[in-house]
Design a protein around this motif. Sequence first.
Motif, mmCIF file in Angstrom:
data_model
loop_
_atom_site.group_PDB
_atom_site.id
_atom_site.type_symbol
_atom_site.label_atom_id
_atom_site.label_comp_id
_atom_site.label_asym_id
_atom_site.label_seq_id
_atom_site.Cartn_x
_atom_site.Cartn_y
_atom_site.Cartn_z
ATOM 1 N N ILE A 70 53.869 -10.111 -9.413
ATOM 2 C CA ILE A 70 52.453 -10.433 -9.477
ATOM 3 C C ILE A 70 52.208 -11.705 -8.668
ATOM 4 N N SER A 71 51.072 -11.737 -7.983
ATOM 5 C CA SER A 71 50.710 -12.927 -7.205
ATOM 6 C C SER A 71 49.194 -13.005 -7.129
ATOM 7 N N ARG A 72 48.693 -14.156 -6.683
ATOM 8 C CA ARG A 72 47.250 -14.310 -6.567
ATOM 9 C C ARG A 72 46.908 -15.114 -5.322
ATOM 10 N N ASP A 73 45.746 -14.825 -4.772
ATOM 11 C CA ASP A 73 45.242 -15.518 -3.590
ATOM 12 C C ASP A 73 43.831 -15.990 -3.934
ATOM 13 N N SER A 74 43.700 -17.262 -4.230
ATOM 14 C CA SER A 74 42.405 -17.790 -4.658
ATOM 15 C C SER A 74 41.366 -17.751 -3.547
ATOM 16 N N ALA A 75 41.806 -17.846 -2.307
ATOM 17 C CA ALA A 75 40.865 -17.803 -1.189
ATOM 18 C C ALA A 75 40.193 -16.436 -1.090
ATOM 19 N N LYS A 76 40.877 -15.405 -1.601
ATOM 20 C CA LYS A 76 40.346 -14.041 -1.545
ATOM 21 C C LYS A 76 39.900 -13.532 -2.903
ATOM 22 N N ASN A 77 39.982 -14.385 -3.930
ATOM 23 C CA ASN A 77 39.624 -13.968 -5.295
ATOM 24 C C ASN A 77 40.369 -12.699 -5.706
ATOM 25 N N THR A 78 41.628 -12.627 -5.348
ATOM 26 C CA THR A 78 42.387 -11.385 -5.529
ATOM 27 C C THR A 78 43.731 -11.645 -6.196
ATOM 28 N N VAL A 79 44.097 -10.748 -7.083
ATOM 29 C CA VAL A 79 45.432 -10.747 -7.662
ATOM 30 C C VAL A 79 46.113 -9.449 -7.225
ATOM 31 N N TYR A 80 47.406 -9.552 -6.981
ATOM 32 C CA TYR A 80 48.175 -8.414 -6.470
ATOM 33 C C TYR A 80 49.286 -8.032 -7.439
ATOM 34 N N LEU A 81 49.691 -6.784 -7.361
ATOM 35 C CA LEU A 81 50.875 -6.324 -8.064
ATOM 36 C C LEU A 81 51.701 -5.516 -7.068
ATOM 37 N N GLN A 82 52.760 -6.134 -6.580
ATOM 38 C CA GLN A 82 53.677 -5.445 -5.683
ATOM 39 C C GLN A 82 54.685 -4.672 -6.527
ATOM 40 N N MET A 83 54.744 -3.370 -6.314
ATOM 41 C CA MET A 83 55.598 -2.508 -7.125
ATOM 42 C C MET A 83 56.623 -1.846 -6.217
ATOM 43 N N ASN A 84 57.886 -2.168 -6.440
ATOM 44 C CA ASN A 84 58.988 -1.617 -5.657
ATOM 45 C C ASN A 84 59.878 -0.749 -6.537
#
Length: 120
Positions: A70-84
């Motif tokens: 899980i990660s977040r980018d405050s500049a883009k107001n977005t949180v990510y979930l990278q699933m491998n």
Amino acid sequence: QVQLVESGGGLVQAGGSLRLSCTASARTFSRYAMGWFRQAPGKEREFVAAISRSGATKSYADSVKGRFTISRDSAKNTVYLQMNNLKPEDTALYYCAADDRAYPDEYEYWGQGTQVTVSS
């Protein structure tokens, strides 16, 4: 009021990868702790991963540790979930959630979900 919109779901073979995104409407995205949850057919919704307001603290369900990030980018107001290394048991509707408490045990705001299907 915070609106959350998930994207990035789809159909993938076992062993493959997907990256989910969740974009928030909040003006002050950094105020919110963010989480990912999932619900498989016939099962209760379960916790997948969470990230603190600053991004410094992350937590994962045992079933996804070492495979999901899980990660977040405050500049883009977005949180990510990278699933491998996806497995068929990862098949579920994945939801993004937000709460303005530092370490929420429940979340106030929820998205509509994005479907992830992993074929064997």
